[in-house]
Write a protein that holds these residues in place. Structure first.
Motif, PDB file in Angstrom:
ATOM      1  N   ASP A   1      38.346  22.520  28.354  1.00  0.00           N
ATOM      2  CA  ASP A   1      37.027  23.116  28.136  1.00  0.00           C
ATOM      3  C   ASP A   1      36.722  24.066  29.292  1.00  0.00           C
ATOM      4  O   ASP A   1      36.000  23.724  30.234  1.00  0.00           O
ATOM      5  CB  ASP A   1      35.965  22.020  28.038  1.00  0.00           C
ATOM      6  N   ILE A   2      37.278  25.270  29.202  1.00  0.00           N
ATOM      7  CA  ILE A   2      37.122  26.261  30.274  1.00  0.00           C
ATOM      8  C   ILE A   2      36.448  27.508  29.728  1.00  0.00           C
ATOM      9  O   ILE A   2      36.454  27.765  28.526  1.00  0.00           O
ATOM     10  CB  ILE A   2      38.479  26.646  30.893  1.00  0.00           C
ATOM     11  N   SER A   3      35.868  28.275  30.624  1.00  0.00           N
ATOM     12  CA  SER A   3      35.246  29.546  30.251  1.00  0.00           C
ATOM     13  C   SER A   3      36.275  30.662  30.394  1.00  0.00           C
ATOM     14  O   SER A   3      36.622  31.054  31.510  1.00  0.00           O
ATOM     15  CB  SER A   3      34.029  29.836  31.123  1.00  0.00           C
ATOM     16  N   LEU A   4      36.750  31.159  29.281  1.00  0.00           N
ATOM     17  CA  LEU A   4      37.702  32.269  29.309  1.00  0.00           C
ATOM     18  C   LEU A   4      37.018  33.529  29.840  1.00  0.00           C
ATOM     19  O   LEU A   4      37.641  34.325  30.545  1.00  0.00           O
ATOM     20  CB  LEU A   4      38.262  32.514  27.902  1.00  0.00           C
ATOM     21  N   GLU A   5      35.758  33.682  29.531  1.00  0.00           N
ATOM     22  CA  GLU A   5      35.012  34.848  30.004  1.00  0.00           C
ATOM     23  C   GLU A   5      34.991  34.896  31.535  1.00  0.00           C
ATOM     24  O   GLU A   5      35.212  35.953  32.140  1.00  0.00           O
ATOM     25  CB  GLU A   5      33.590  34.821  29.459  1.00  0.00           C
ATOM     26  N   GLU A   6      34.750  33.754  32.163  1.00  0.00           N
ATOM     27  CA  GLU A   6      34.725  33.718  33.632  1.00  0.00           C
ATOM     28  C   GLU A   6      36.102  33.989  34.219  1.00  0.00           C
ATOM     29  O   GLU A   6      36.226  34.657  35.248  1.00  0.00           O
ATOM     30  CB  GLU A   6      34.185  32.367  34.097  1.00  0.00           C
ATOM     31  N   LEU A   7      37.146  33.467  33.565  1.00  0.00           N
ATOM     32  CA  LEU A   7      38.507  33.724  34.041  1.00  0.00           C
ATOM     33  C   LEU A   7      38.846  35.209  33.947  1.00  0.00           C
ATOM     34  O   LEU A   7      39.465  35.775  34.852  1.00  0.00           O
ATOM     35  CB  LEU A   7      39.514  32.919  33.221  1.00  0.00           C
ATOM     36  N   LEU A   8      38.431  35.826  32.858  1.00  0.00           N
ATOM     37  CA  LEU A   8      38.690  37.255  32.678  1.00  0.00           C
ATOM     38  C   LEU A   8      37.929  38.078  33.712  1.00  0.00           C
ATOM     39  O   LEU A   8      38.454  39.071  34.242  1.00  0.00           O
ATOM     40  CB  LEU A   8      38.297  37.690  31.265  1.00  0.00           C
ATOM     41  N   THR A   9      36.712  37.671  33.982  1.00  0.00           N
ATOM     42  CA  THR A   9      35.912  38.381  34.997  1.00  0.00           C
ATOM     43  C   THR A   9      36.576  38.279  36.362  1.00  0.00           C
ATOM     44  O   THR A   9      36.674  39.267  37.108  1.00  0.00           O
ATOM     45  CB  THR A   9      34.490  37.796  35.055  1.00  0.00           C
ATOM     46  N   PHE A  10      37.066  37.084  36.686  1.00  0.00           N
ATOM     47  CA  PHE A  10      37.737  36.878  37.971  1.00  0.00           C
ATOM     48  C   PHE A  10      39.028  37.690  38.043  1.00  0.00           C
ATOM     49  O   PHE A  10      39.297  38.381  39.034  1.00  0.00           O
ATOM     50  CB  PHE A  10      38.040  35.391  38.162  1.00  0.00           C
ATOM     51  N   ALA A  11      39.829  37.637  36.969  1.00  0.00           N
ATOM     52  CA  ALA A  11      41.091  38.391  36.945  1.00  0.00           C
ATOM     53  C   ALA A  11      40.825  39.888  37.033  1.00  0.00           C
ATOM     54  O   ALA A  11      41.585  40.625  37.667  1.00  0.00           O
ATOM     55  CB  ALA A  11      41.879  38.059  35.682  1.00  0.00           C
ATOM     56  N   SER A  12      39.745  40.343  36.416  1.00  0.00           N
ATOM     57  CA  SER A  12      39.398  41.767  36.455  1.00  0.00           C
ATOM     58  C   SER A  12      39.094  42.217  37.882  1.00  0.00           C
ATOM     59  O   SER A  12      39.463  43.320  38.299  1.00  0.00           O
ATOM     60  CB  SER A  12      38.187  42.042  35.553  1.00  0.00           C
ATOM     61  N   SER A  13      38.439  41.355  38.628  1.00  0.00           N
ATOM     62  CA  SER A  13      38.086  41.714  40.008  1.00  0.00           C
ATOM     63  C   SER A  13      39.328  41.905  40.876  1.00  0.00           C
ATOM     64  O   SER A  13      39.297  42.655  41.856  1.00  0.00           O
ATOM     65  CB  SER A  13      37.182  40.633  40.619  1.00  0.00           C
ATOM     66  N   LEU A  14      40.428  41.247  40.509  1.00  0.00           N
ATOM     67  CA  LEU A  14      41.655  41.347  41.308  1.00  0.00           C
ATOM     68  C   LEU A  14      42.335  42.697  41.146  1.00  0.00           C
ATOM     69  O   LEU A  14      43.148  43.090  41.980  1.00  0.00           O
ATOM     70  CB  LEU A  14      42.630  40.233  40.905  1.00  0.00           C
ATOM     71  N   VAL A  15      42.011  43.399  40.051  1.00  0.00           N
ATOM     72  CA  VAL A  15      42.588  44.733  39.843  1.00  0.00           C
ATOM     73  C   VAL A  15      41.493  45.801  39.873  1.00  0.00           C
ATOM     74  O   VAL A  15      41.652  46.895  39.329  1.00  0.00           O
ATOM     75  CB  VAL A  15      43.377  44.801  38.505  1.00  0.00           C
ATOM     76  N   LYS A  16      40.364  45.409  40.511  1.00  0.00           N
ATOM     77  CA  LYS A  16      39.228  46.343  40.669  1.00  0.00           C
ATOM     78  C   LYS A  16      38.782  46.916  39.325  1.00  0.00           C
ATOM     79  O   LYS A  16      38.654  48.122  39.133  1.00  0.00           O
ATOM     80  CB  LYS A  16      39.589  47.464  41.648  1.00  0.00           C
ATOM     81  N   TYR A  17      38.556  46.002  38.406  1.00  0.00           N
ATOM     82  CA  TYR A  17      38.182  46.384  37.038  1.00  0.00           C
ATOM     83  C   TYR A  17      36.994  45.530  36.627  1.00  0.00           C
ATOM     84  O   TYR A  17      36.888  44.356  37.002  1.00  0.00           O
ATOM     85  CB  TYR A  17      39.373  46.123  36.104  1.00  0.00           C
TER      86      TYR A  17
END
Length: 672
Positions: A483-499
């Motif tokens: 039960d994880i938030s995919l949206e939060e994971l995507l937001t975090f991953a996006s920050s790693l590529v300055k996106y």
């Protein structure tokens, strides 16, 4: 009844086109027979390395008749005041080669209506076969000769017949005949007497046209080898299909490679023999040095076997050299070499990607509240999960990416759980927790990174396989019940590529979630739409979909549907949920409010336990109270504060329902 044959002879087909041509022949033959009004008892399609075609069985003598209708001029223009045909009507009839006998009146217009007799099938089949041949699509068509024609491969002959008669057909400048050709270098031209004897005739020229019969022939020869040798051959379906695709007369050959190569890891041996030489390895308790291959043709096998043995021994010698050289280098040093390998130009090196995978994996471990000791294992596996890409064996045998990482890790004495995860994270269905975490992190990084640099998949193109990667993420989450938030994971991953997490990326994941529910879980289209907004927490969306799918087949579904519909329709354009119970004037308002608070507490507790079936049952309890409310309370009163207060109260109920799904998308089921 009659039988027709079409055979297109061409240069060797690429194996990659085999299944596509097979599927298209089946689909388009059925479509064209219907379009040309020809009934057929059965359609047999065949594809070989140098030919493909169809046999149409139990054909009628003629096409079916049909009634032709064509709209003409309005009645007031078609006839004069005396009821005589005008020039307009006469011109309409003349242009359509018709007479007044063919005219009917309908809806204020003249219609031409006449029965058109079907033509004899031998007159129609040439056009049908031409449409079939020219209607096929190929991945990489080619031009030949002066460049006038484009097709999958140059076409050399056409056989088109009905019964014993050759059809009048010309394609690519070639006229059809009854002459086909047997196995190259072993047989010349072959005269086909009639379609019924097509397969039999070609066998005399060492060609088994039917792919189904070729596959049966291959399996029979493998069975015979096993009985004779006492060994076992793994029935690798992919390899068998490839052999069927690239041969027309597959004959088994048996050889052996030097026993010294059995010291290599089994995965290297199998890859070198299977992927690079399209051969099987025989087993007898353990792997043996005996291999089984298939030559195409009836030639004596001795020289073929020597050729296979020479090539396989050479490949295994190369593999042994690379493997020994790799063992001189640790995974840590291989990992450093990733700094010299570009992942994608705008996304840095593979080493950069590994660093991002580590960070996303750590964030995922935190979201899952995993113990610190286990998290350290995950991070250790993440740090070397791509190291083997820098190895010499993987450079030579890319299929072994991940596999060699596991093998090298075990050789170095690295924890087996970590070593297994290196291979496991590449799988579309990882079997381990660490492999699953790395699998999600790796795929999220690839998807986000590609969106960040503009590599966005379309409906027809997805060169980086991003759709499949998204599907695998949902599959892993469901399998592990995370039960994880995919949206939060995507937001975090996006920050790693300055996106910044874009609407485009959200739409992509929402679309893939919708397809995942339908294609992998068998959820109906309306239910998938109803829960699609829950993609951000995929496990909850999946559980909600399964619960809604189940209840939609039960009588109580109507209560759930109607209860939500009445509330949602009146509040869909209202945003506020702030209301004051003191403003309630009717007893039904107070009763619904009290029931709402009671049900809300139960629903939220059920959802916290991920029990969506229970939550739906509680929501159903609101139905009679909602009905009483709407029967006795007028929501859209003129008094502003009262109207807004009622809408805001109902919006709370609407949002509670929406936590399970947007039921406006659901289709009402008829209950038996």
């Amino acid at each position: 009844m009659r039988t027709a044959l079409l055979e297109v002879g061409l240069e060797e087909l690429p194996a990659s086109e085999f299944h596509s041509i097979l599927r298209q022949l089946e689909e388009k033959s059925a479509e064209l027979l219907k379009a040309y009004r020809i009934s057929s008892g059965s359609v047999e399609v065949f594809v070989g390395s140098r030919r493909f075609g169809v046999i149409l069985n139990n054909l009628p003598e003629r096409q079916e008749d049909f009634t032709e209708e064509k709209k003409g001029p309005p009645l007031n223009i078609a006839y004069d005041e005396n009821g005589k045909p005008t020039r307009a009507l006469e011109g309409f009839l003349r242009n359509n080669n018709a007479s007044l006998e063919n005219v009917v009146h309908r809806e204020g217009y003249v219609y031409l209506s006449r029965v058109v007799e079907g033509k004899p099938v031998e007159e129609v089949l040439p056009d049908l076969f031409r449409d079939l041949v020219l209607g096929l699509n190929f991945r990489k068509p080619m031009r030949w000769g002066s460049g006038e024609h484009e097709y999958v491969r140059p076409v050399h002959w056409i056989v088109a017949m009905v019964d014993g008669r050759v059809l009048d057909l010309e394609i690519f400048g070639l006229r059809s005949s009854r002459i086909s050709y047997g196995k190259r270098y072993h047989a010349g031209s072959i005269e086909i007497p009639d379609p019924e004897r097509y397969y039999e005739s070609l066998k005399k020229g060492f060609v088994i046209s039917s792919h189904l019969e070729r596959k049966k022939f291959v399996l029979e020869q493998i069975d015979e080898f096993e009985k004779r040798s006492g060994m076992k051959i793994e029935r690798d379906e992919e390899l068998i299909e490839e052999i069927v695709a690239i041969t027309e007369y597959p004959r088994i050959v048996v050889g052996q490679f030097d026993r010294k190569y059995l010291e290599l890891p089994e995965e290297i041996i199998v890859t070198a023999v299977k992927h690079h030489q399209r051969s099987f390895i025989a087993h007898k308790e353990t792997l043996t040095n005996i291999f089984v291959a298939f030559q195409d043709g009836p030639q004596p096998p001795e020289n073929v076997v020597k050729g296979y043995e020479r090539v396989i021994n050479a490949r295994l010698e190369d593999a042994r050299y690379y493997f020994q050289k790799d063992l001189e280098t640790s995974l840590e040093k291989m990992n450093e070499k990733l700094k010299e390998i570009v992942f994608q130009e705008k996304l840095g090196t593979l080493y950069d990607k590994v660093e991002r995978i580590k960070k996303i994996s750590q964030r995922l471990c935190e979201d899952l509240k995993l113990p610190e000791m286990f998290t350290q294992k995950v991070l250790e596996a993440a740090s070397i999960c791509k190291a083997d890409i820098a190895s010499k064996v993987v450079y030579e045998f890319p299929e072994l990416q991940g596999v060699m990482g596991r093998i090298y890790a075990l050789r170095e004495g690295i924890n087996e759980e970590i070593a297994t995860a290196i291979e496991d994270h590449y799988s579309e269905e990882p079997q381990t927790v660490i492999g699953s975490i790395l699998g999600i992190a790796d795929r999220i990084d690839t998807i986000v990174g590609n969106f960040a640099i503009g590599n966005v998949p379309t409906s027809s193109k997805d060169p980086y396989g991003l759709k499949s990667k998204a599907d695998t993420i949902f599959r892993i989450i469901r399998k592990n019940e995370w039960d994880i938030s995919l949206e939060e994971l995507l937001t975090f991953a996006s920050s790693l590529v300055k996106y910044h997490l874009s609407e485009e990326l959200e739409t992509f994941f929402a679309g893939r979630f919708y397809q995942f529910l339908i294609n992998e879980l068998g959820i109906s289209f309306d239910v998938a739409r109803a829960v699609n907004h829950l993609w951000k927490k995929p496990l909850r969306g999946i559980l909600s979909a399964e619960a809604l799918q189940e209840i939609s087949e039960k009588p109580e579904f109507q209560d759930l549907f109607v209860g939500f519909e009445r509330v949602h329709n009146i509040t869909k354009n209202h945003d506020s949920t702030k209301f004051d119970g003191a403003l309630f004037e009717k007893e039904e308002e107070k009763k619904l409010m009290n029931k709402f608070y009671e049900v809300k507490e139960k629903v939220l507790k059920a959802l916290e336990r991920l029990n969506y079936r229970e939550a739906l049952q509680y929501l159903i309890e609101l139905k009679p109270y909602i009905d009483e409310y709407f029967d006795n309370v007028f929501v859209m009163v003129k008094r502003d504060d009262l109207r807004v207060n009622r809408l805001s109260f109902l919006k709370n109920i609407d949002e509670l329902f929406m936590m399970v799904g947007d039921m406006t998308y659901l289709v009402k089921r008829s209950q038996v």
